[in-house]
Design a protein around this motif. Sequence first.
Motif, PDB file in Angstrom:
ATOM      1  N   TYR A   1       0.860  -1.195   0.000  1.00 35.01           N
ATOM      2  CA  TYR A   1       0.000   0.000   0.000  1.00 35.01           C
ATOM      3  C   TYR A   1       0.889   1.235   0.000  1.00 35.01           C
ATOM      4  N   LEU A   2       0.903   1.927  -1.136  1.00 36.44           N
ATOM      5  CA  LEU A   2       1.812   3.057  -1.330  1.00 36.44           C
ATOM      6  C   LEU A   2       1.014   4.351  -1.356  1.00 36.44           C
ATOM      7  N   PRO A   3       1.101   5.171  -0.296  1.00 36.32           N
ATOM      8  CA  PRO A   3       0.346   6.431  -0.274  1.00 36.32           C
ATOM      9  C   PRO A   3       0.877   7.406  -1.317  1.00 36.32           C
ATOM     10  N   LYS A   4      -0.055   8.102  -1.967  1.00 38.38           N
ATOM     11  CA  LYS A   4       0.358   9.091  -2.970  1.00 38.38           C
ATOM     12  C   LYS A   4       0.821  10.380  -2.304  1.00 38.38           C
ATOM     13  N   ALA A   5       0.292  10.630  -1.124  1.00 33.94           N
ATOM     14  CA  ALA A   5       0.704  11.807  -0.351  1.00 33.94           C
ATOM     15  C   ALA A   5       0.297  11.569   1.097  1.00 33.94           C
ATOM     16  N   LEU A   6       1.018  12.195   2.008  1.00 33.91           N
ATOM     17  CA  LEU A   6       0.692  12.140   3.434  1.00 33.91           C
ATOM     18  C   LEU A   6       0.543  13.553   3.967  1.00 33.91           C
ATOM     19  N   PRO A   7      -0.481  13.836   4.773  1.00 32.42           N
ATOM     20  CA  PRO A   7      -1.529  12.890   5.162  1.00 32.42           C
ATOM     21  C   PRO A   7      -2.405  12.499   3.980  1.00 32.42           C
ATOM     22  N   LEU A   8      -3.102  11.388   4.124  1.00 31.70           N
ATOM     23  CA  LEU A   8      -3.887  10.843   3.021  1.00 31.70           C
ATOM     24  C   LEU A   8      -4.997  11.786   2.593  1.00 31.70           C
ATOM     25  N   THR A   9      -5.104  11.998   1.300  1.00 27.01           N
ATOM     26  CA  THR A   9      -6.244  12.726   0.735  1.00 27.01           C
ATOM     27  C   THR A   9      -7.046  11.827  -0.195  1.00 27.01           C
ATOM     28  N   GLU A  10      -6.466  10.684  -0.524  1.00 26.78           N
ATOM     29  CA  GLU A  10      -7.148   9.684  -1.349  1.00 26.78           C
ATOM     30  C   GLU A  10      -6.597   8.310  -0.985  1.00 26.78           C
ATOM     31  N   LEU A  11      -7.256   7.286  -1.476  1.00 23.88           N
ATOM     32  CA  LEU A  11      -6.836   5.930  -1.140  1.00 23.88           C
ATOM     33  C   LEU A  11      -5.435   5.659  -1.664  1.00 23.88           C
ATOM     34  N   PRO A  12      -4.631   4.884  -0.924  1.00 26.47           N
ATOM     35  CA  PRO A  12      -3.284   4.570  -1.396  1.00 26.47           C
ATOM     36  C   PRO A  12      -3.328   3.635  -2.601  1.00 26.47           C
ATOM     37  N   GLU A  13      -2.208   3.594  -3.322  1.00 29.03           N
ATOM     38  CA  GLU A  13      -2.101   2.681  -4.456  1.00 29.03           C
ATOM     39  C   GLU A  13      -1.825   1.278  -3.923  1.00 29.03           C
ATOM     40  N   GLU A  14      -2.618   0.324  -4.370  1.00 27.90           N
ATOM     41  CA  GLU A  14      -2.427  -1.070  -3.972  1.00 27.90           C
ATOM     42  C   GLU A  14      -1.779  -1.816  -5.126  1.00 27.90           C
ATOM     43  N   ARG A  15      -0.631  -2.434  -4.871  1.00 25.99           N
ATOM     44  CA  ARG A  15       0.090  -3.162  -5.912  1.00 25.99           C
ATOM     45  C   ARG A  15       0.340  -4.591  -5.443  1.00 25.99           C
ATOM     46  N   MET A  16      -0.041  -5.525  -6.278  1.00 23.99           N
ATOM     47  CA  MET A  16       0.165  -6.935  -5.977  1.00 23.99           C
ATOM     48  C   MET A  16       1.612  -7.316  -6.258  1.00 23.99           C
ATOM     49  N   GLN A  17       2.248  -8.002  -5.309  1.00 21.21           N
ATOM     50  CA  GLN A  17       3.624  -8.462  -5.449  1.00 21.21           C
ATOM     51  C   GLN A  17       3.655  -9.994  -5.375  1.00 21.21           C
ATOM     52  N   PHE A  18       4.353 -10.591  -6.345  1.00 17.31           N
ATOM     53  CA  PHE A  18       4.570 -12.040  -6.345  1.00 17.31           C
ATOM     54  C   PHE A  18       5.910 -12.282  -5.658  1.00 17.31           C
ATOM     55  N   VAL A  19       5.850 -12.840  -4.440  1.00 18.37           N
ATOM     56  CA  VAL A  19       7.037 -12.954  -3.598  1.00 18.37           C
ATOM     57  C   VAL A  19       7.429 -14.427  -3.474  1.00 18.37           C
ATOM     58  N   LEU A  20       8.690 -14.716  -3.728  1.00 15.47           N
ATOM     59  CA  LEU A  20       9.240 -16.055  -3.556  1.00 15.47           C
ATOM     60  C   LEU A  20      10.348 -15.996  -2.517  1.00 15.47           C
ATOM     61  N   GLY A  21      10.388 -16.945  -1.616  1.00 11.24           N
ATOM     62  CA  GLY A  21      11.439 -16.977  -0.606  1.00 11.24           C
ATOM     63  C   GLY A  21      11.855 -18.411  -0.316  1.00 11.24           C
ATOM     64  N   MET A  22      13.160 -18.624  -0.081  1.00  4.87           N
ATOM     65  CA  MET A  22      13.602 -19.990   0.197  1.00  4.87           C
ATOM     66  C   MET A  22      14.933 -19.976   0.941  1.00  4.87           C
ATOM     67  N   TYR A  23      15.208 -21.082   1.613  1.00  2.00           N
ATOM     68  CA  TYR A  23      16.536 -21.367   2.144  1.00  2.00           C
ATOM     69  C   TYR A  23      16.747 -22.879   2.066  1.00  2.00           C
ATOM     70  N   GLY A  24      17.998 -23.302   2.220  1.00  2.00           N
ATOM     71  CA  GLY A  24      18.289 -24.734   2.101  1.00  2.00           C
ATOM     72  C   GLY A  24      18.756 -25.073   0.708  1.00  2.00           C
ATOM     73  N   ALA A  25      18.218 -26.150   0.138  1.00  2.00           N
ATOM     74  CA  ALA A  25      18.616 -26.584  -1.195  1.00  2.00           C
ATOM     75  C   ALA A  25      18.280 -25.515  -2.222  1.00  2.00           C
ATOM     76  N   GLY A  26      19.274 -25.118  -3.037  1.00  2.00           N
ATOM     77  CA  GLY A  26      19.054 -24.097  -4.049  1.00  2.00           C
ATOM     78  C   GLY A  26      19.891 -22.864  -3.782  1.00  2.00           C
ATOM     79  N   ASP A  27      20.047 -22.045  -4.823  1.00  2.00           N
ATOM     80  CA  ASP A  27      20.841 -20.831  -4.698  1.00  2.00           C
ATOM     81  C   ASP A  27      20.246 -19.734  -5.557  1.00  2.00           C
ATOM     82  N   PHE A  28      21.051 -18.712  -5.819  1.00  2.00           N
ATOM     83  CA  PHE A  28      20.603 -17.571  -6.616  1.00  2.00           C
ATOM     84  C   PHE A  28      20.067 -18.025  -7.965  1.00  2.00           C
TER      85      PHE A  28
END
Length: 806
Positions: free
Chosen positions: A596-623
């Motif tokens: 949720y990324l506000p366009k300005a503070l204090p809020l005068t309109e709804l913040p921008e909502e951006r969907m993020q595809f997040v992958l995370g891992m540890y153990g087997a595997g590398d960059f």
Amino acid sequence: MNTALSWIKAYVPDLDVTAQEYTDAMTLTGTKVEGYERLDKNLEKIVVGQILKIERHPDADKLIICQVDVGNETIQIVTGAPNVKEGDKVPVVLDGGKVAGGHDGGPLPEDGIKIKKGKLRGIESCGMMCSIEELGSDRNMYPDAPESGIYILPEDALVGADAVEVLGLRDVVFEYEITSNRVDCYSVLGVAREAAATFRKEFCPPVVKETGNSQDIHDYLTVEVEDSKLCPRYCARMVKNIHIAPSPQWMQRRLAASGIRPINNIVDITNYVMEEYGQPMHAYDYDLIGGHKIVVKCAKDGDVFQTLDGQERKLDSTVLMINDGEKEVGIAGIMGGENSKITDDVKTMVFEAACFDGTNIRLSAKKIGLRTDASGKFEKGLDPNNAKAAIDRACQLIEELGAGEVVGGTVDVYPEVRKEVRVPFDAEKINQLLGTCIAEEDMLKYFEKIDLKYDFETKEVIAPTFRQDLYRLADLAEEVARFYGYDNIPITLPSGEATTGKLSEKLRIEELAGEIAEFCGFSQSMTYSFESPKVFDKLLIPEDSRLRQTVTIMNPLGEDFSVMRTLPLNGMLNSLSTNYNRRNKDVRLYELANVYLPKALPLTELPEERMQFVLGMYGAGDFFTMKGVVEEFFDKAGMHKRPHYNPECGHPYLHPGRKAEIVYDGVTVGYMGEIHPDVADNYKIGEKAYVAVLDMPNVDSFVTFDRKYTGIAKYPAVTRDISMVVPTTIMVGQIEDMIVQRGGKNLEGYELFDIYQGSQIQEGYKSVAYSITFRAKDHTLEDKEVSSVMEKILHGLKEMGIELRG
């Protein structure tokens, strides 16, 4: 809400149905009957008997022998009741009859108790005289019944008559489940109106006339309403020379059947009108009203008020109060005050019938911890046009029952009169909506039955103000369907074009992302969008970063959930940390997380909502494992151009030498890399962890689900392998760019198959080997064609400082 069938029949006199017929029909027309109780259940062969003679039992001091006239004969009954005397008329159950229960008032047996002729201490007894408890009732419904003993019937009861009928128990009490939009049905008159329309009978409401003597109430009382939004209407009438006495039997029976205990004529009249009209009323002792003035206004913060139940209630400025000229005397719509309660010495009373804002009453009742029958009705939002009729009805009953002398006139504060709603009517559209073919005349007859008028000039249905649920054509269609009969509507196939439901493009892409992640061994995680401001320090975010400009939640669960996240890594790293500290190995997680990324503070309109595809891992595997997952997603999403990876990027939470921005067709669509060791320590992850984040709004613009068919190659491919000595400052991606740039139209593919860096190669260099494949679509490639292209590639690589390995 409960009502007795006899009360409904008072307004629908031609109604003649069984309890089950009534239940089924009313439920089908929208007034759902939850259940019913027959008051005469298990009451058989019970008649009015008169005690002619009483004698002592020869063998029992506490028993007496009664000779009882039951109409067609005189029978002998032995009883231990202490309250009977000769001449009394009592309910008598004859030999073979039934009563509902025992005299102790305990739970009633399902099949009742059968009474048989028998002997008590050697003396024959041919029946039983009944207490009110044995008849299945109690002293709440029959206040005149003794605490212990036989119920004594009125002197005018006819000997031999049906005692159940005389007692008013030949009745059925129905329990309704009224929907909140049908406020009018929270009254007996409202239910009776529905019953009349359902069974096509005449509805005969009571004829109410404004009563009163020649005096004028305005000479005695003034009313002031300070907030007409919270109190749109306030009516007051006065009664002098109050005579408190028991209310008549018919009124007591109707109230008791509704679950209200009869008290006296004045209280019973207000309760009766509340049930009959759905309009709560309240009464004040006129002599206790300071300044003979009523003021309706809100309380002050911190006020304490003692209600009729003796409890002190803490108030604030949102609670509406009834005041006199000196003090608070009642909480509007909820309960009166201890300082203005009615006593047996009252001489003059003021009756109140008002309309209060339903939302305010509901909130006030919750704040002070007090919910009453009155507040329960006000919460629904009552019709202000009903208040005057209700208070006039109460005054009419007072005169009819001789309870007092009504003073003429009414104080009626009603600044903004609620008007009837006019709804456009179109019979053809209603038939289209319902799938019926009902004549317009029939529809208008249905409307007339429920007091809806029709304007033939404007073709509008005029809905009375008590029908707060009628605003549009669909509401009128529902009324038609209710009384035409839902079971009479024919079965028809839906008309119109049939379409196949499907996911939107955005949801298809998100679904694909999840499928690819799971195919690659990742499990879905879900984390809160609420975070702590401290996460920015854990992620090494600079103080001046825009990511620290967050939307702050007004009512957070706590500091740890006080801001909306601006990047999705905290939730993912917390999940990886939890798994690591529970000793789970080789963990791979993914999440589709909004930031949720506000366009300005204090809020005068709804913040921008951006969907993020997040992958995370540890153990087997590398960059490079993570890079492969990203490219697998790109491939399945139709993004077949080669992505670029820019190592010169920000993201302080990533390892300085093992991170990259993901660039596709010149647009940065995400980033990936190894988690910075300090950040891993902050999250207590004890081994290398990797993340990738794709910004889905940027990715979406490149995704395509169009697939083009390419035939099987007819001509053979030609492969060339090259091994190069490359400066370590040059990335293999730069080499691949050169191969693509110089490879020409016949370049089919390339594959990196070896990288070596060690003692065999001079310092500052590495060995890189590629296999390059060429194929023409229309002919077999000759060696000179391939060699020509390879020379161009090698020349380009040489310009970059790359040499072939000898």
